[in-house]
Design a protein around this motif. Structure first.
Motif, PDB file in Angstrom:
ATOM      1  N   LYS A  73       0.940  -1.458  -0.067  1.00 43.96           N
ATOM      2  CA  LYS A  73       0.233  -0.029  -0.135  1.00 43.96           C
ATOM      3  C   LYS A  73       0.927   1.437  -0.072  1.00 43.96           C
ATOM      4  N   GLU A  74       2.432   1.652   0.704  1.00 47.00           N
ATOM      5  CA  GLU A  74       2.718   2.830   0.785  1.00 47.00           C
ATOM      6  C   GLU A  74       3.341   2.802  -0.844  1.00 47.00           C
ATOM      7  N   ARG A  75       3.797   2.010  -0.758  1.00 49.42           N
ATOM      8  CA  ARG A  75       4.442   1.673  -2.520  1.00 49.42           C
ATOM      9  C   ARG A  75       3.587   2.054  -3.491  1.00 49.42           C
ATOM     10  N   ALA A  76       2.593   1.203  -3.157  1.00 47.69           N
ATOM     11  CA  ALA A  76       1.780   2.155  -4.611  1.00 47.69           C
ATOM     12  C   ALA A  76       1.120   3.672  -3.605  1.00 47.69           C
ATOM     13  N   GLU A  99      -7.547  -5.065   2.619  1.00 49.07           N
ATOM     14  CA  GLU A  99      -8.200  -4.341   3.290  1.00 49.07           C
ATOM     15  C   GLU A  99      -9.537  -4.515   2.213  1.00 49.07           C
ATOM     16  N   LEU A 100      -9.746  -4.773   0.924  1.00 51.70           N
ATOM     17  CA  LEU A 100     -10.947  -4.986   0.281  1.00 51.70           C
ATOM     18  C   LEU A 100     -11.411  -6.219   0.261  1.00 51.70           C
ATOM     19  N   VAL A 152      -9.130   2.287  -5.926  1.00 51.41           N
ATOM     20  CA  VAL A 152      -7.588   2.321  -6.453  1.00 51.41           C
ATOM     21  C   VAL A 152      -7.592   1.141  -6.175  1.00 51.41           C
ATOM     22  N   ARG A 153      -7.018  -0.522  -6.339  1.00 47.03           N
ATOM     23  CA  ARG A 153      -6.588  -1.258  -5.259  1.00 47.03           C
ATOM     24  C   ARG A 153      -4.978  -0.887  -5.137  1.00 47.03           C
ATOM     25  N   LEU A 209     -17.283  -1.665   5.284  1.00 47.01           N
ATOM     26  CA  LEU A 209     -16.394  -0.889   4.251  1.00 47.01           C
ATOM     27  C   LEU A 209     -17.217  -1.081   3.140  1.00 47.01           C
ATOM     28  N   GLN A 210     -18.231  -0.951   2.307  1.00 45.47           N
ATOM     29  CA  GLN A 210     -19.101  -1.448   0.986  1.00 45.47           C
ATOM     30  C   GLN A 210     -19.747   0.270   1.073  1.00 45.47           C
ATOM     31  N   ARG A 211     -20.080   0.161   2.805  1.00 47.23           N
ATOM     32  CA  ARG A 211     -20.854   1.954   3.412  1.00 47.23           C
ATOM     33  C   ARG A 211     -20.174   3.270   2.740  1.00 47.23           C
ATOM     34  N   LEU A 212     -18.987   2.737   4.219  1.00 46.52           N
ATOM     35  CA  LEU A 212     -17.217   3.913   3.674  1.00 46.52           C
ATOM     36  C   LEU A 212     -17.342   3.759   2.338  1.00 46.52           C
TER      37      LEU A 212
END
Length: 215
Positions: free
Chosen positions: A41-44, A136-137, A193-194, A172-175
């Motif tokens: 995630k940090e790299r992305a 996370e997704l 973005v994944r 998560l979907q609600r967020l």
């Protein structure tokens, strides 16, 4: 009308002038610790921040990178160690009439609406790139786990079974829906973005959302 020419020739002429404009692009990065929750995630996040600057400069725009609630910085100076909280404008005033790109995971514990509206006000175009790690997704049921909040250090013992994963995915979907509706409802663009390599993020997430256009 070119009146000087008319005075010399008694013929009316119209001269058209096109002003050269270098648009502004402000890349705003959420530097809270959750953006570095995983190495991927940090790299992305770093890849996307640097790419947004490069794309803007390639189009002749005057681009700058700023941390939410912080100062202007270079892409290589990004440090994801900020506290959790609502999104705050950077220290330097945002330039009116420009393009603004917000890079965040949207995992704010407080209502982000007031801060987001401040970030969007005065922008000619606003993009919100909501970056999330694949886990996370789509977390998987892994049994008993100890989860540690990377921003507060708070620990929680959880039983990550199918029922807990289903409840998490619903929240998560609600967020995601709430942030998307907030951004789109005020004239912006939103893309989930994944975290991945840059080429995959562009082709899978940014192009379909209209953030990028085919060359």
């Amino acid at each position: 009308i070119d009146w000087r020419s008319y005075a010399r020739t008694e013929q009316l002429r119209i001269r058209l002038h096109q002003e050269e404009v270098a648009p502004y692009v402000d890349v705003l990065v959420d530097t809270s610790a959750s953006l570095s929750a995983t190495p991927g995630k940090e790299r992305a996040a770093r890849l996307l921040a640097a790419a947004c600057l490069q794309w803007a400069k390639r189009e002749g725009a005057m681009a700058r990178l700023s941390a939410l609630g912080g100062s202007e910085l270079l892409a290589e100076q990004l440090v994801f160690d900020g506290p959790a909280g609502a999104p705050l404008p950077p220290v330097a005033p945002l330039r009116p009439g420009g393009v603004r790109v917000l890079l965040t995971d949207g995992l704010w514990p407080e209502d982000p609406a007031p801060g987001l509206l401040r970030l969007m006000t005065g922008a000619a175009r606003f993009f919100c790139l909501q970056l999330l790690d694949p886990w996370e997704l789509e977390p998987t049921a892994e049994g008993a786990l100890t989860l540690v909040d990377c921003e507060t250090g708070q620990r929680a013992e959880v039983q990550l079974d199918a029922r807990a994963v289903a409840a998490y995915r619903g929240r998560l979907q609600r967020l995601l829906d709430e942030l998307r509706l907030l951004v789109i409802g005020h004239g912006g663009d939103h893309a989930v973005v994944r975290a991945d390599i840059l080429a995959s993020m562009c082709a899978r997430d940014l192009l379909p959302a209209g953030v990028l256009e085919p060359a």
